[in-house]
Scaffold this motif. Structure first.
Motif, short mmCIF file in Angstrom:
data_model
loop_
_atom_site.label_atom_id
_atom_site.label_comp_id
_atom_site.label_asym_id
_atom_site.label_seq_id
_atom_site.Cartn_x
_atom_site.Cartn_y
_atom_site.Cartn_z
N ALA A 4 1.06 -5.55 -1.60
CA ALA A 4 -0.17 -6.24 -1.25
C ALA A 4 -0.02 -7.77 -1.19
N GLU A 5 0.69 -8.34 -2.13
CA GLU A 5 0.77 -9.79 -2.24
C GLU A 5 1.96 -10.41 -1.52
N ALA A 6 3.04 -9.66 -1.42
CA ALA A 6 4.26 -10.24 -0.85
C ALA A 6 4.72 -9.52 0.43
N GLY A 7 4.05 -8.43 0.76
CA GLY A 7 4.45 -7.69 1.95
C GLY A 7 5.78 -6.99 1.81
N ILE A 8 6.16 -6.71 0.56
CA ILE A 8 7.43 -6.04 0.29
C ILE A 8 7.15 -4.59 -0.08
N SER A 9 7.61 -3.68 0.76
CA SER A 9 7.42 -2.26 0.51
C SER A 9 8.72 -1.67 -0.01
#
Length: 74
Positions: A52-57
């Motif tokens: 959500a905050e860093a766009g890291i999945s």
């Protein structure tokens, strides 16, 4: 997310600190599992916040205890 220090901040906001523990003491080498700072719920909250905050999945195959030993390991 630009650095491991940013990751430390993200993690520190999602773990439950015990009495006498200083949230500012979270460093890249803090042993999260050994100190009991994260459990399965905290790990999922961290994974969700990364997305959500860093766009890291993180792929499901990477959500294993070994990757959550420390902020640096993650």
């Amino acid at each position: 997310m630009n650095s491991v220090e940013d990751l430390c901040t993200l993690i520190a906001r999602r773990i439950t600190w015990g009495r006498g523990e200083d949230p500012q003491s979270l460093t890249p080498d803090t042993p999260l599992l050994e100190m009991g700072l994260v459990d399965s719920l905290a790990i999922m909250e961290i994974v969700s916040a990364l997305d959500a905050e860093a766009g890291i999945s993180l792929p499901d195959t990477e959500i294993v205890a070994a990757n959550f030993r420390s902020p640096k390991a993650l």
